[in-house]
Design a protein around this motif. Structure first.
Motif, short mmCIF file in Angstrom:
data_model
loop_
_atom_site.label_atom_id
_atom_site.label_comp_id
_atom_site.label_asym_id
_atom_site.label_seq_id
_atom_site.Cartn_x
_atom_site.Cartn_y
_atom_site.Cartn_z
N ASP A 128 -8.30 41.89 9.67
CA ASP A 128 -8.74 41.87 11.28
C ASP A 128 -8.74 40.12 11.55
O ASP A 128 -8.29 39.67 12.57
N THR A 129 -9.58 39.56 10.74
CA THR A 129 -9.69 38.04 11.11
C THR A 129 -8.48 37.20 10.91
O THR A 129 -8.16 36.44 11.67
N ALA A 176 -6.47 37.94 13.87
CA ALA A 176 -6.93 37.43 15.08
C ALA A 176 -6.61 35.62 15.05
O ALA A 176 -6.18 35.28 16.16
N MET A 177 -6.62 35.14 13.79
CA MET A 177 -6.18 33.73 13.82
C MET A 177 -4.61 33.36 13.81
O MET A 177 -4.53 32.64 14.64
N TYR A 203 -2.77 35.49 15.68
CA TYR A 203 -2.60 35.83 17.09
C TYR A 203 -2.90 34.29 17.78
O TYR A 203 -1.99 33.90 18.55
#
Lengths: 284, 80
Positions: free
Chosen positions: A186-187, A190-191, A193
């Motif tokens: 997930d992290t 997110a980065m 994206y």
């Protein structure tokens, strides 16, 4: 449902037109060479609230797929790329750069792009180089501001199986970087994206590149292709189809790609949104 | 944390000079209140809130290092 279906891709975008344009660019086909199926027209929503992305599935028409298949893959010319990368980097540091607080200056990046003429498909090397620098600077800045000590290197991916396109890969190396991956990546996602949005905003176009931490995505890819092989074996042994768990688009893609040259099975996706999953079926 | 959010916002919006990030410390947590130009609101939220949620995810990294709980709120501005 035949072999060509395996080449279909699912694309998302702000609206149907954009998703289609995006998908065609990915496939390197024009609109009359494909069949387009709209899964979701999307909606703008209000202030981004309640907005949905448009989702379309693009299938190359059989004729188009055939032509593409017969056409030899565009020459990857690895030497040439390696050369350019070397030229661009400081000789003694091989594109490895310590994380420092830098304000990426997107405008100046374009100016330093490579001058060499090239036959790379789609994105010219020049553009790719501008993107690479902007992407690396953005990821470095994000890391610095996240108080993470790490080194950032870049490389260019192997040509994509279907599109022959190469994209920049921004790799992050260091100790204890599990926090950067996060649960189920997930992290990291997110980065990636946000980094893509920031670079895209700076260069005024949609930019695609991959951000990876200590080879996480590669390991995941390997695990998925092994899963695909194993499940294909099971399909053959049991003589009946197997459905995999729902997966995000890029992971489904890995399954499709792994099995696309199989003599015994083929794959197709069904379901919508986050419930979309891959099914492995027997070829007659 | 504040610098991280500021950096992301300023490089995402059309009006970077209207980006304000306020850091409010409470006993339980750090609250980051974001204000951006009205016309940039949608962009900062993103489709299905994907942008603001990605920011929330990333900010947990420095927060964890400092042993803090942090929440990120976008403040609604009237003008559009």
């Amino acid at each position: 449902m035949n072999a060509e279906d395996r080449r279909e891709i699912e694309v998302r975008g702000d609206d149907v037109d954009q998703a289609v344009a995006d998908g065609l660019a990915q496939l390197g086909l024009s609109r009359d060479e494909v069949e387009i199926e709209v899964l979701d027209e999307g909606s703008r929503g209000l202030l981004g609230l309640g907005a949905r992305e448009a989702v379309v599935v693009i299938k190359p028409l059989s004729a188009a797929a055939q032509i593409k298949e017969e056409r030899p893959e565009p020459e990857p010319e690895p030497e040439m790329v390696a050369e350019v990368v070397e030229v661009e980097s400081e000789p003694e540091m091989e594109t490895v750069v310590e994380v420092v607080e830098v304000e990426p200056e997107f405008e100046s990046v374009t100016a330093t792009a490579v001058t060499e003429a090239t036959e790379e498909p789609k994105t010219s090397l020049e553009e790719a180089e501008a993107e690479r620098q902007a992407a690396q600077a953005t990821v470095e800045t994000l890391l610095a501001k996240m108080q993470v000590t790490a080194t950032v290197t870049t490389s260019i991916s192997e040509p994509d199986d279907v599109t022959g396109r190469r994209i920049n890969v921004i790799e992050i190396h260091g100790d204890d970087l599990g926090v950067l991956i996060g649960p189920r990546g997930d992290t990291l996602n997110a980065m990636q994206y946000l980094a893509r949005l920031i670079v895209g905003h700076g260069l005024h176009q949609r930019i695609t590149f991959v951000v990876d931490v200590e080879g996480y995505r590669q390991r995941r890819e390997l695990a998925l292709s092994r899963l695909a092989e194993r499940m294909a074996g099971k399909v053959v042994k049991r003589q009946r189809p197997v459905s995999l768990e729902p997966m995000p688009p890029h992971e489904r893609r890995i399954i499709h790609m792994t099995l696309r040259d199989s003599e015994e099975v083929y794959t197709e996706s069904s379901g919508e949104g986050k419930y979309r999953k891959v099914k492995i079926l027997l070829k007659e | 944390m504040k610098e991280l959010v500021e950096y992301i916002l300023k490089n995402l919006v059309d009006y970077p000079d209207q980006v304000v990030v306020e850091e409010i410390e409470t006993p339980q947590e750090t609250l980051l209140e974001l204000t951006v130009a009205g016309s940039d609101m949608g962009r900062v939220i993103g489709k299905k809130g994907r942008v603001i949620n990605s920011i929330r995810t990333l900010v947990q990294v420095p927060a964890a290092k400092q042993g803090k709980r942090v929440s990120v709120e976008l403040i609604e501005t009237g003008d559009r």
